[in-house]
Design a protein around this motif. Sequence first.
Motif, PDB file in Angstrom:
ATOM      1  N   CYS A   1     -31.320  36.932 -13.713  1.00  0.00           N
ATOM      2  CA  CYS A   1     -30.180  37.829 -13.448  1.00  0.00           C
ATOM      3  C   CYS A   1     -28.875  37.037 -13.378  1.00  0.00           C
ATOM      4  O   CYS A   1     -27.842  37.485 -13.893  1.00  0.00           O
ATOM      5  CB  CYS A   1     -30.408  38.602 -12.153  1.00  0.00           C
ATOM      6  SG  CYS A   1     -31.787  39.757 -12.241  1.00  0.00           S
ATOM      7  N   ALA A   2     -28.901  35.859 -12.764  1.00  0.00           N
ATOM      8  CA  ALA A   2     -27.706  35.025 -12.676  1.00  0.00           C
ATOM      9  C   ALA A   2     -27.272  34.552 -14.056  1.00  0.00           C
ATOM     10  O   ALA A   2     -26.071  34.560 -14.381  1.00  0.00           O
ATOM     11  CB  ALA A   2     -27.958  33.825 -11.767  1.00  0.00           C
ATOM     12  N   ILE A   3     -28.217  34.161 -14.895  1.00  0.00           N
ATOM     13  CA  ILE A   3     -27.890  33.715 -16.253  1.00  0.00           C
ATOM     14  C   ILE A   3     -27.280  34.860 -17.053  1.00  0.00           C
ATOM     15  O   ILE A   3     -26.272  34.682 -17.749  1.00  0.00           O
ATOM     16  CB  ILE A   3     -29.143  33.151 -16.952  1.00  0.00           C
ATOM     17  CG1 ILE A   3     -29.583  31.848 -16.288  1.00  0.00           C
ATOM     18  CG2 ILE A   3     -28.883  32.936 -18.438  1.00  0.00           C
ATOM     19  CD1 ILE A   3     -30.955  31.360 -16.726  1.00  0.00           C
ATOM     20  N   THR A   4     -27.867  36.041 -16.956  1.00  0.00           N
ATOM     21  CA  THR A   4     -27.361  37.206 -17.683  1.00  0.00           C
ATOM     22  C   THR A   4     -25.961  37.582 -17.219  1.00  0.00           C
ATOM     23  O   THR A   4     -25.063  37.828 -18.038  1.00  0.00           O
ATOM     24  CB  THR A   4     -28.323  38.393 -17.508  1.00  0.00           C
ATOM     25  OG1 THR A   4     -29.618  38.011 -17.968  1.00  0.00           O
ATOM     26  CG2 THR A   4     -27.843  39.604 -18.281  1.00  0.00           C
ATOM     27  N   ALA A   5     -25.752  37.624 -15.905  1.00  0.00           N
ATOM     28  CA  ALA A   5     -24.424  37.949 -15.375  1.00  0.00           C
ATOM     29  C   ALA A   5     -23.410  36.884 -15.768  1.00  0.00           C
ATOM     30  O   ALA A   5     -22.271  37.207 -16.147  1.00  0.00           O
ATOM     31  CB  ALA A   5     -24.487  38.082 -13.855  1.00  0.00           C
ATOM     32  N   GLY A   6     -23.803  35.623 -15.708  1.00  0.00           N
ATOM     33  CA  GLY A   6     -22.896  34.548 -16.097  1.00  0.00           C
ATOM     34  C   GLY A   6     -22.516  34.612 -17.564  1.00  0.00           C
ATOM     35  O   GLY A   6     -21.358  34.396 -17.921  1.00  0.00           O
ATOM     36  N   ALA A   7     -23.476  34.920 -18.426  1.00  0.00           N
ATOM     37  CA  ALA A   7     -23.182  35.040 -19.852  1.00  0.00           C
ATOM     38  C   ALA A   7     -22.217  36.191 -20.111  1.00  0.00           C
ATOM     39  O   ALA A   7     -21.279  36.064 -20.916  1.00  0.00           O
ATOM     40  CB  ALA A   7     -24.472  35.242 -20.639  1.00  0.00           C
ATOM     41  N   ALA A   8     -22.421  37.303 -19.432  1.00  0.00           N
ATOM     42  CA  ALA A   8     -21.504  38.435 -19.585  1.00  0.00           C
ATOM     43  C   ALA A   8     -20.099  38.068 -19.099  1.00  0.00           C
ATOM     44  O   ALA A   8     -19.095  38.415 -19.738  1.00  0.00           O
ATOM     45  CB  ALA A   8     -22.034  39.640 -18.815  1.00  0.00           C
ATOM     46  N   LEU A   9     -20.018  37.353 -17.988  1.00  0.00           N
ATOM     47  CA  LEU A   9     -18.710  36.929 -17.476  1.00  0.00           C
ATOM     48  C   LEU A   9     -18.040  35.916 -18.393  1.00  0.00           C
ATOM     49  O   LEU A   9     -16.808  35.897 -18.495  1.00  0.00           O
ATOM     50  CB  LEU A   9     -18.849  36.361 -16.064  1.00  0.00           C
ATOM     51  CG  LEU A   9     -19.138  37.378 -14.971  1.00  0.00           C
ATOM     52  CD1 LEU A   9     -19.328  36.681 -13.632  1.00  0.00           C
ATOM     53  CD2 LEU A   9     -18.039  38.408 -14.881  1.00  0.00           C
ATOM     54  N   LEU A  10     -18.823  35.073 -19.071  1.00  0.00           N
ATOM     55  CA  LEU A  10     -18.238  34.154 -20.052  1.00  0.00           C
ATOM     56  C   LEU A  10     -17.575  34.915 -21.189  1.00  0.00           C
ATOM     57  O   LEU A  10     -16.489  34.540 -21.653  1.00  0.00           O
ATOM     58  CB  LEU A  10     -19.306  33.207 -20.607  1.00  0.00           C
ATOM     59  CG  LEU A  10     -19.699  32.043 -19.723  1.00  0.00           C
ATOM     60  CD1 LEU A  10     -20.880  31.294 -20.330  1.00  0.00           C
ATOM     61  CD2 LEU A  10     -18.527  31.097 -19.524  1.00  0.00           C
ATOM     62  N   VAL A  11     -18.209  35.983 -21.628  1.00  0.00           N
ATOM     63  CA  VAL A  11     -17.618  36.818 -22.686  1.00  0.00           C
ATOM     64  C   VAL A  11     -16.321  37.448 -22.185  1.00  0.00           C
ATOM     65  O   VAL A  11     -15.293  37.428 -22.880  1.00  0.00           O
ATOM     66  CB  VAL A  11     -18.617  37.896 -23.158  1.00  0.00           C
ATOM     67  CG1 VAL A  11     -17.954  38.894 -24.079  1.00  0.00           C
ATOM     68  CG2 VAL A  11     -19.818  37.249 -23.838  1.00  0.00           C
ATOM     69  N   VAL A  12     -16.344  37.986 -20.977  1.00  0.00           N
ATOM     70  CA  VAL A  12     -15.141  38.591 -20.403  1.00  0.00           C
ATOM     71  C   VAL A  12     -14.030  37.556 -20.252  1.00  0.00           C
ATOM     72  O   VAL A  12     -12.863  37.815 -20.587  1.00  0.00           O
ATOM     73  CB  VAL A  12     -15.454  39.259 -19.046  1.00  0.00           C
ATOM     74  CG1 VAL A  12     -14.187  39.690 -18.329  1.00  0.00           C
ATOM     75  CG2 VAL A  12     -16.391  40.435 -19.243  1.00  0.00           C
ATOM     76  N   ALA A  13     -14.360  36.367 -19.769  1.00  0.00           N
ATOM     77  CA  ALA A  13     -13.358  35.308 -19.596  1.00  0.00           C
ATOM     78  C   ALA A  13     -12.751  34.906 -20.936  1.00  0.00           C
ATOM     79  O   ALA A  13     -11.537  34.677 -21.025  1.00  0.00           O
ATOM     80  CB  ALA A  13     -13.991  34.098 -18.920  1.00  0.00           C
ATOM     81  N   GLU A  14     -13.561  34.830 -21.971  1.00  0.00           N
ATOM     82  CA  GLU A  14     -13.044  34.463 -23.297  1.00  0.00           C
ATOM     83  C   GLU A  14     -12.140  35.559 -23.852  1.00  0.00           C
ATOM     84  O   GLU A  14     -11.103  35.268 -24.457  1.00  0.00           O
ATOM     85  CB  GLU A  14     -14.198  34.179 -24.260  1.00  0.00           C
ATOM     86  CG  GLU A  14     -13.747  33.792 -25.642  1.00  0.00           C
ATOM     87  CD  GLU A  14     -12.848  32.560 -25.688  1.00  0.00           C
ATOM     88  OE1 GLU A  14     -12.064  32.448 -26.655  1.00  0.00           O
ATOM     89  OE2 GLU A  14     -12.918  31.724 -24.771  1.00  0.00           O
TER      90      GLU A  14
END
Length: 76
Positions: A55-68
């Motif tokens: 869950c942490a990896i999935t949330a982090g990946a989604a946040l990386l997309v948002v940050a970019e």
Amino acid sequence: MQPSGTLLFRAALALVLGGALGNAIDRSWQGHVVDFIHLHWREAYHFAIFNVADCAITAGAALLVVAEIKRSRAAA
């Protein structure tokens, strides 16, 4: 922007790296990753099995997309 990235970017990386480390610890200590969330729809469809690290990896990946997306919009 800060030289080391935004707070959102750093939080996203922390989630991804923390989840990966959690899975690595499970593998090294137990020989496998312990999963506990199994999503399904009746008996017809089984979606996925997750643990907190996943869950942490999935949330982090989604946040990386948002940050970019936010970074590219700010640069334009």
